[in-house]
Design a protein around this motif. Structure first.
Motif, PDB file in Angstrom:
ATOM      1  N   ALA A 214      -4.997  53.501  52.661  1.00 59.12           N
ATOM      2  CA  ALA A 214      -6.041  52.525  52.351  1.00 59.12           C
ATOM      3  C   ALA A 214      -5.702  51.120  52.827  1.00 59.12           C
ATOM      4  O   ALA A 214      -6.592  50.337  53.156  1.00 59.12           O
ATOM      5  CB  ALA A 214      -6.288  52.504  50.845  1.00 59.12           C
TER       6      ALA A 214
ATOM      7  N   LEU B  76     -15.669  52.396  49.161  1.00 57.00           N
ATOM      8  CA  LEU B  76     -14.322  52.952  49.113  1.00 57.00           C
ATOM      9  C   LEU B  76     -13.711  52.771  47.732  1.00 57.00           C
ATOM     10  O   LEU B  76     -13.974  51.773  47.061  1.00 57.00           O
ATOM     11  CB  LEU B  76     -13.436  52.258  50.141  1.00 57.00           C
ATOM     12  CG  LEU B  76     -13.984  52.194  51.567  1.00 57.00           C
ATOM     13  CD1 LEU B  76     -13.125  51.275  52.411  1.00 57.00           C
ATOM     14  CD2 LEU B  76     -14.042  53.569  52.170  1.00 57.00           C
TER      15      LEU B  76
ATOM     16  N   ARG C 175      -9.779  53.233  45.717  1.00 56.86           N
ATOM     17  CA  ARG C 175      -8.353  53.564  45.793  1.00 56.86           C
ATOM     18  C   ARG C 175      -7.686  53.256  44.463  1.00 56.86           C
ATOM     19  O   ARG C 175      -8.215  52.516  43.629  1.00 56.86           O
ATOM     20  CB  ARG C 175      -7.660  52.785  46.915  1.00 56.86           C
ATOM     21  CG  ARG C 175      -7.457  51.308  46.609  1.00 56.86           C
ATOM     22  CD  ARG C 175      -6.670  50.633  47.697  1.00 56.86           C
ATOM     23  NE  ARG C 175      -6.487  49.210  47.407  1.00 56.86           N
ATOM     24  CZ  ARG C 175      -5.891  48.358  48.213  1.00 56.86           C
ATOM     25  NH1 ARG C 175      -5.416  48.771  49.373  1.00 56.86           N
ATOM     26  NH2 ARG C 175      -5.753  47.094  47.874  1.00 56.86           N
TER      27      ARG C 175
ATOM     28  N   ALA D 174      -7.585  56.476  50.201  1.00 60.74           N
ATOM     29  CA  ALA D 174      -8.854  55.954  49.702  1.00 60.74           C
ATOM     30  C   ALA D 174      -9.919  57.021  49.945  1.00 60.74           C
ATOM     31  O   ALA D 174      -9.857  57.753  50.938  1.00 60.74           O
ATOM     32  CB  ALA D 174      -9.241  54.664  50.404  1.00 60.74           C
ATOM     33  N   HIS D 175     -10.852  57.104  49.036  1.00 60.56           N
ATOM     34  CA  HIS D 175     -11.988  58.007  49.191  1.00 60.56           C
ATOM     35  C   HIS D 175     -13.213  57.147  49.470  1.00 60.56           C
ATOM     36  O   HIS D 175     -13.390  56.085  48.873  1.00 60.56           O
ATOM     37  CB  HIS D 175     -12.204  58.829  47.922  1.00 60.56           C
ATOM     38  CG  HIS D 175     -11.053  59.737  47.629  1.00 60.56           C
ATOM     39  ND1 HIS D 175     -10.973  60.994  48.135  1.00 60.56           N
ATOM     40  CD2 HIS D 175      -9.928  59.546  46.915  1.00 60.56           C
ATOM     41  CE1 HIS D 175      -9.851  61.569  47.741  1.00 60.56           C
ATOM     42  NE2 HIS D 175      -9.192  60.705  46.995  1.00 60.56           N
ATOM     43  N   ALA D 176     -14.054  57.611  50.382  1.00 55.93           N
ATOM     44  CA  ALA D 176     -15.256  56.873  50.746  1.00 55.93           C
ATOM     45  C   ALA D 176     -16.488  57.689  50.383  1.00 55.93           C
ATOM     46  O   ALA D 176     -16.525  58.907  50.579  1.00 55.93           O
ATOM     47  CB  ALA D 176     -15.247  56.570  52.235  1.00 55.93           C
TER      48      ALA D 176
END
Length: 72
Positions: free
Chosen positions: A7, A37, A39, A48-50
């Motif tokens: 991230a 995003l 984190r 990180a997830h989006a």
């Protein structure tokens, strides 16, 4: 959903909720084009997830309204 393994390499400004304690576990959020995003604040160099902006907005609204349904 997209996944970014590091991230800290993303060209974004991360923000933490103003109500969070600086020494507590928390998530941080950022905007990247039409993505939102997320984190872990304890691991800024971790993943990180989006999520698509409309989906993330719906999630935040459900949290605020208390309408999330637990998954078992």
């Amino acid at each position: 959903m997209a996944y970014f393994p590091n991230a800290s390499t993303l060209p974004v400004a991360w923000t933490k909720a103003t109500a969070s304690d600086p020494n507590e576990n928390c998530v941080e959020c950022a905007r990247l084009d039409d993505l939102r995003l997320v984190r872990d604040s304890k691991d800024p160099h971790g993943p990180a997830h989006a999520h698509a902006a409309p989906l993330f907005s719906a999630f935040l609204a459900a949290v605020a309204e208390g309408t999330l349904v637990p998954v078992s």
